[in-house]
Design an enzyme around this catalytic site. Sequence first.
Site, PDB file in Angstrom:
ATOM      1  N   SER A 119     -15.770 -10.268  -8.506  1.00 50.93           N
ATOM      2  CA  SER A 119     -15.118 -10.822  -7.321  1.00 50.93           C
ATOM      3  C   SER A 119     -15.129 -12.340  -7.332  1.00 50.93           C
ATOM      4  CB  SER A 119     -15.790 -10.300  -6.053  1.00 50.93           C
ATOM      5  OG  SER A 119     -17.140 -10.054  -6.265  1.00 50.93           O
ATOM      6  N   HIS A 140      -9.338  -7.218  -9.904  1.00 51.47           N
ATOM      7  CA  HIS A 140     -10.229  -7.220  -8.746  1.00 51.47           C
ATOM      8  C   HIS A 140      -9.700  -6.370  -7.587  1.00 51.47           C
ATOM      9  CE1 HIS A 140     -12.306  -9.551  -5.296  1.00 51.47           C
ATOM     10  NE2 HIS A 140     -13.033  -8.518  -5.668  1.00 51.47           N
ATOM     11  N   GLU A 152      -6.232  -8.165  -7.077  1.00 49.76           N
ATOM     12  CA  GLU A 152      -6.056  -9.508  -7.648  1.00 49.76           C
ATOM     13  C   GLU A 152      -6.042  -9.401  -9.173  1.00 49.76           C
ATOM     14  OE1 GLU A 152      -7.906 -12.998  -4.956  1.00 49.76           O
ATOM     15  OE2 GLU A 152      -9.407 -11.584  -5.671  1.00 49.76           O
ATOM     16  N   ASN A 190     -11.824 -14.152  -2.046  1.00 49.82           N
ATOM     17  CA  ASN A 190     -13.202 -14.564  -1.724  1.00 49.82           C
ATOM     18  C   ASN A 190     -13.364 -16.067  -1.529  1.00 49.82           C
ATOM     19  OD1 ASN A 190     -14.482 -12.100  -1.427  1.00 49.82           O
ATOM     20  ND2 ASN A 190     -14.501 -11.799  -3.643  1.00 49.82           N
TER      21      ASN A 190
HETATM   22  N1  CAA Z   1     -11.559   6.519   1.132  1.00 52.85           N
HETATM   23  C1  CAA Z   1     -10.408   7.051   1.546  1.00 52.85           C
HETATM   24  N2  CAA Z   1      -9.887   6.805   2.775  1.00 52.85           N
HETATM   25  C2  CAA Z   1     -10.605   6.026   3.611  1.00 52.85           C
HETATM   26  C3  CAA Z   1     -11.832   5.438   3.241  1.00 52.85           C
HETATM   27  C4  CAA Z   1     -12.308   5.705   1.929  1.00 52.85           C
HETATM   28  N3  CAA Z   1     -13.452   5.176   1.489  1.00 52.85           N
HETATM   29  N4  CAA Z   1     -12.293   4.700   4.277  1.00 52.85           N
HETATM   30  C5  CAA Z   1     -11.388   4.802   5.249  1.00 52.85           C
HETATM   31  N5  CAA Z   1     -10.359   5.598   4.855  1.00 52.85           N
HETATM   32  C6  CAA Z   1      -9.123   5.886   5.564  1.00 52.85           C
HETATM   33  C7  CAA Z   1      -9.280   6.793   6.739  1.00 52.85           C
HETATM   34  O1  CAA Z   1      -9.169   8.133   6.362  1.00 52.85           O
HETATM   35  C8  CAA Z   1      -8.130   6.366   7.626  1.00 52.85           C
HETATM   36  O2  CAA Z   1      -6.932   6.941   7.136  1.00 52.85           O
HETATM   37  P1  CAA Z   1      -5.602   7.094   8.050  1.00 52.85           P
HETATM   38  O3  CAA Z   1      -5.036   5.714   8.216  1.00 52.85           O
HETATM   39  O4  CAA Z   1      -4.735   7.975   7.222  1.00 52.85           O
HETATM   40  O5  CAA Z   1      -6.042   7.699   9.341  1.00 52.85           O
HETATM   41  C9  CAA Z   1      -8.052   4.877   7.400  1.00 52.85           C
HETATM   42  O6  CAA Z   1      -8.677   4.636   6.132  1.00 52.85           O
HETATM   43  C10 CAA Z   1      -8.772   4.111   8.477  1.00 52.85           C
HETATM   44  O7  CAA Z   1     -10.135   4.562   8.503  1.00 52.85           O
HETATM   45  P2  CAA Z   1     -10.944   4.936   9.830  1.00 52.85           P
HETATM   46  O8  CAA Z   1     -10.016   5.400  10.898  1.00 52.85           O
HETATM   47  O9  CAA Z   1     -12.084   5.818   9.440  1.00 52.85           O
HETATM   48  O10 CAA Z   1     -11.656   3.606  10.213  1.00 52.85           O
HETATM   49  P3  CAA Z   1     -11.060   2.229  10.594  1.00 52.85           P
HETATM   50  O11 CAA Z   1      -9.741   2.335  11.280  1.00 52.85           O
HETATM   51  O12 CAA Z   1     -12.187   1.549  11.260  1.00 52.85           O
HETATM   52  O13 CAA Z   1     -10.770   1.533   9.179  1.00 52.85           O
HETATM   53  C11 CAA Z   1     -11.354   0.233   7.345  1.00 52.85           C
HETATM   54  C12 CAA Z   1     -11.758   1.381   8.222  1.00 52.85           C
HETATM   55  C13 CAA Z   1     -10.088   0.578   6.550  1.00 52.85           C
HETATM   56  C14 CAA Z   1     -12.511   0.010   6.365  1.00 52.85           C
HETATM   57  C15 CAA Z   1     -11.052  -1.037   8.234  1.00 52.85           C
HETATM   58  O14 CAA Z   1     -12.138  -1.257   9.076  1.00 52.85           O
HETATM   59  C16 CAA Z   1     -10.808  -2.274   7.432  1.00 52.85           C
HETATM   60  O15 CAA Z   1      -9.719  -2.509   6.933  1.00 52.85           O
HETATM   61  N6  CAA Z   1     -11.847  -3.148   7.325  1.00 52.85           N
HETATM   62  C17 CAA Z   1     -11.774  -4.383   6.548  1.00 52.85           C
HETATM   63  C18 CAA Z   1     -11.983  -4.059   5.112  1.00 52.85           C
HETATM   64  C19 CAA Z   1     -11.894  -5.290   4.268  1.00 52.85           C
HETATM   65  O16 CAA Z   1     -11.701  -6.418   4.696  1.00 52.85           O
HETATM   66  N7  CAA Z   1     -12.055  -5.088   2.959  1.00 52.85           N
HETATM   67  C20 CAA Z   1     -12.046  -6.160   2.001  1.00 52.85           C
HETATM   68  C21 CAA Z   1     -13.439  -6.581   1.756  1.00 52.85           C
HETATM   69  S1  CAA Z   1     -13.474  -7.938   0.651  1.00 52.85           S
HETATM   70  C22 CAA Z   1     -13.499  -7.234  -0.827  1.00 52.85           C
HETATM   71  O17 CAA Z   1     -13.555  -6.056  -1.017  1.00 52.85           O
HETATM   72  C23 CAA Z   1     -13.478  -8.211  -1.913  1.00 52.85           C
HETATM   73  C24 CAA Z   1     -14.778  -8.587  -2.455  1.00 52.85           C
HETATM   74  O18 CAA Z   1     -14.807  -8.958  -3.604  1.00 52.85           O
HETATM   75  C25 CAA Z   1     -15.998  -8.649  -1.648  1.00 52.85           C
END
Ligand code: CAA
Length: 291
Positions: A119, A140, A152, A190
């Site tokens: 990342s 990424h 990415e 990031n």
């Molecule tokens: N696998 C499959 N599907 C998943 C899942 C997983 N692990 N987690 C969630 N889902 C699906 C759910 O089934 C749901 O599907 P539908 O739209 O079809 O209903 C959808 O995702 C939304 O999930 P939830 O309703 O359970 O929960 P939510 O609405 O709170 O969403 C989330 C959860 C998608 C994680 C949302 O909170 C989100 O987008 N959070 C931010 C995540 C983010 O910023 N990620 C980037 C992090 S930075 C990174 O990764 C880079 C790095 O290098 C650090």
Amino acid sequence: MDIKQVSVIGAGQMGNGIAHVFALANYQVILHDISKDALQNALTQIDANLTRQVSKGRISETDKQGALRRITTTCDLENCGRVDLVIEAVTERESVKAAVLEDLTPHLNHDTILTTNTSSISITRLASRTDRPDRFMGFHFMNPVPVMQLVELIRGIATNEDTYQSLLHVVARLDKTAASSSDFPGFIVNRILMPMINEAVYALLEGIGSVEAIDSSMRLGANHPMGPLQLADFIGLDTCLAIMNVLFDGLGDSKYRPCPLLTKYVEAQWLGRKTRRGFYDYSGDVPVPTR
Ligand code: CAA
């Protein structure tokens, strides 16, 4: 290059998500980890996440069963090289990634494209630990991999055009969207996201707001799906700290210094969701703020 077989090295939260999306897109996947337990946990997690997609009507039960059948597991790196594409997704520490890449290199096919899901770490520097800087790239994914649309793509100084085009094609087949970034610390996501999370931890340290106030401010005031402290716990506080250190060391600007409270939490092994304690306590049904 026509990519059919893929190895994923590291079965943690990123590795299992990457294996999940490749298997669902009809690739044969070899998932590697040094720990048998980690592999078993990864398969359980993939099964649960596929089931969630079935219950939401996003995929069929047949798709799920097909994806599970296409994943095999191994604890032996020697079994991972005879494929078209390798994605390294081990812990975000340069010494660990470099050692894995070096160990893997002698087992690769001549044409295998080697990638890292780092990342933040320099792609050019990691590439130099292999025999193929021209067929090496940053690849990424974002967490949770099955849900997040972005990938990415980061070319090192020596990456050739064929490698880049092959990965663009893979991203399209995964039904995701690629963004190309230069090989600078933290790349795009990031470089922007981590200083925001780090600033949220400073706001907590300075008593500007409680965990709940900071998170609900950004959720409701900036329409972020998760508050920054909730997101930090989700990503893993050790990963957040490692990325801040890469930004700080690589860019040399004091604005990237990691917040001492973030360091303290990592020293305490309060790493977020994966250890059931971070800015929230996850031991009960509902996460409870710890400050
Ligand atoms: N696998 C499959 N599907 C998943 C899942 C997983 N692990 N987690 C969630 N889902 C699906 C759910 O089934 C749901 O599907 P539908 O739209 O079809 O209903 C959808 O995702 C939304 O999930 P939830 O309703 O359970 O929960 P939510 O609405 O709170 O969403 C989330 C959860 C998608 C994680 C949302 O909170 C989100 O987008 N959070 C931010 C995540 C983010 O910023 N990620 C980037 C992090 S930075 C990174 O990764 C880079 C790095 O290098 C650090």
